[in-house]
Design a protein around this motif. Structure first.
Motif, PDB file in Angstrom:
ATOM      1  N   SER A   1      20.748  38.656  75.680  1.00  0.00           N
ATOM      2  CA  SER A   1      20.018  37.689  74.873  1.00  0.00           C
ATOM      3  C   SER A   1      20.962  36.948  73.952  1.00  0.00           C
ATOM      4  O   SER A   1      21.908  37.516  73.400  1.00  0.00           O
TER       5      SER A   1
ATOM      6  N   ARG B   1      23.027  41.833  86.700  1.00  0.00           N
ATOM      7  CA  ARG B   1      22.007  42.278  85.752  1.00  0.00           C
ATOM      8  C   ARG B   1      21.507  41.091  84.928  1.00  0.00           C
ATOM      9  O   ARG B   1      22.079  39.999  84.970  1.00  0.00           O
ATOM     10  N   THR B   2      20.456  41.321  84.170  1.00  0.00           N
ATOM     11  CA  THR B   2      19.911  40.285  83.304  1.00  0.00           C
ATOM     12  C   THR B   2      20.928  39.916  82.236  1.00  0.00           C
ATOM     13  O   THR B   2      21.582  40.799  81.654  1.00  0.00           O
TER      14      THR B   2
ATOM     15  N   THR C   1      27.945  38.427  79.073  1.00  0.00           N
ATOM     16  CA  THR C   1      27.438  37.560  80.133  1.00  0.00           C
ATOM     17  C   THR C   1      28.266  37.725  81.408  1.00  0.00           C
ATOM     18  O   THR C   1      27.714  37.837  82.513  1.00  0.00           O
TER      19      THR C   1
END
Length: 406
Positions: free
Chosen positions: A405, A401-402, A393
């Motif tokens: 998950s 960036r994303t 994260t």
């Protein structure tokens, strides 16, 4: 008669051209009508910005709601925008007009405005019966640095199952994320009779040796005791000296736990900070666990107490209500890397990501982060179950960036 007829014709044509504005004036657009001035009471209020903390050279949108007698103002109602001090920023346009009761403009902070600067933007509008205004305050902070991880590594360093091995493996997987580990092999007090913890030394050395990283290790130093209260400056200095003797060449600084928040012990911590600075290039991280008095934030030689302050240590849920405004806006005079947070009881990976996003916001201006699912009592006795996702994260936030998950 023929000449008289030609002259009359020319005079008529000249008069006609003069009435049309002349034969060479091609700009015959009438001036725009003045903006309407409402007769009923007018109201103005900013749509408060989601971010009122900006950096020099940054731009942000301004949105103002305008009402007349409680309803959206007619289209074309003018709003005047002013910056004070004027040199801090510009707005364009300075007099936007409403569409659907809303006036919009762009705020641009001057490229040479110093960090810690504060300025206000005022919006005003006039009707035949009153003048209304609203104001919003902005703060300017230094350009933020990449998010880092600060780990309370108060766990065992013995054996292959030691969390230090997991810590080191995570650093190997995410070499771009700078990790500072707080080593605590002696519970914060080291005397002349204390022996080196060989396992801790081995673990620290391996962690710092990960290729391609800039990992740091600081030694945990207690400044207070539950049984005896405040530890003496002499004892704290002895712990620092003994750290450097037992763990030569592997420490990058010291973590001062139990730091005060008021001015009563300010001189105490100034003395310790000055002492550490005299030992070499060592970083001092202070842990008041909340926002201390502004005097604690000064790191100037002779007056500072720490290079980094832990401005929150506690429950993840409570962290969502923490706000440095309006009482502690001194945080905007400092790099984000000069503020840290340590959270426990962030039960899920999603809770962790929510907390890190808040810390990384300009309003919080916090650049060193940590969260764990472990709860009060022994929150720093192991790494969180989502340790890889925490590092991922931070890496994603830094690289825009994303998020990984959960």
């Amino acid at each position: 008669m023929h000449n008289k007829h030609r002259i009359a014709t020319l005079l008529a044509l000249t008069a006609a051209l003069a009435g049309c504005g002349g034969g060479t004036d091609k700009n015959n657009t009438p001036a725009p009508a003045p903006a309407p001035v409402p007769s009923a009471p007018i109201g103005v209020n900013f749509v408060l910005p989601s971010n009122n903390v900006l950096e020099a050279g940054a731009s942000d949108g301004l949105v103002v709601n305008v009402s007349v007698n409680g309803s959206p103002a007619p289209n074309g109602t003018n709003v005047t925008l002013e910056v004070n001090p004027a040199a801090a920023a510009t707005v364009a346009p300075v007099a936007p007009s409403t569409v659907g009761g809303v006036a919009s403009a762009t705020l641009s902070v001057g490229s040479s405005v110093a960090a810690s600067a504060t300025f206000q933007v005022k919006a005003s509008a006039v009707s035949q019966s009153n003048t209304a205004m609203d104001m919003v305050t902005y703060y300017v902070r230094p350009t933020p640095k990449a998010l880092q991880v600060l780990v309370p590594a108060y766990f065992s360093s013995t054996g292959t199952s030691s969390p230090w091995n997991t810590l080191t493996a995570g650093a190997t997987s995410y070499p771009d994320v700078q990790i500072t580990a707080i080593a605590n092999p002696h519970n914060g007090v080291i005397t002349a009779s204390t022996k080196v913890d060989a396992d801790a030394l081995k673990a620290i050395t391996a962690f710092k040796a990960v290729t391609g990283t800039t990992n740091k290790v600081v030694g945990y130093v207690a400044t207070a005791s539950g049984s005896s209260g405040e530890l003496s400056v002499t004892d704290v200095k002895a712990t620092i000296d003994n750290y450097l003797t037992l763990y030569p060449g592997v420490l990058d600084g010291f973590f001062l736990d139990g730091m005060s928040t008021d001015s009563n012990r300010l001189v105490y911590f100034q003395d310790i900070y000055s002492y550490v600075q005299g030992k070499g290039s060592y970083k001092v991280i202070g842990n008041p666990g909340t926002y201390p008095a502004a005097a604690y934030a000064s790191a100037n030689s002779g007056t500072g107490v720490a290079d980094v302050l832990v401005t929150y240590a506690g429950n993840a849920a409570a962290y969502q209500a923490i706000d440095p405004q309006p009482a502690h806006t001194w945080v905007y005079a400092k790099d984000n890397a000069a503020q840290a947070m340590l959270l426990h009881t962030a039960s899920t990976c999603t809770d962790m990501q929510t907390a890190l996003a808040k810390a990384n916001s300009p309003r919080m201006n916090t650049g060193m982060v940590y969260a764990t699912n472990l709860t009060i009592g022994t929150p720093w006795s192991a790494l969180p179950t989502y340790w890889p996702q925490l590092l991922g994260t931070v890496d994603a936030i830094n690289k825009k960036r994303t998020l990984p998950s959960c």
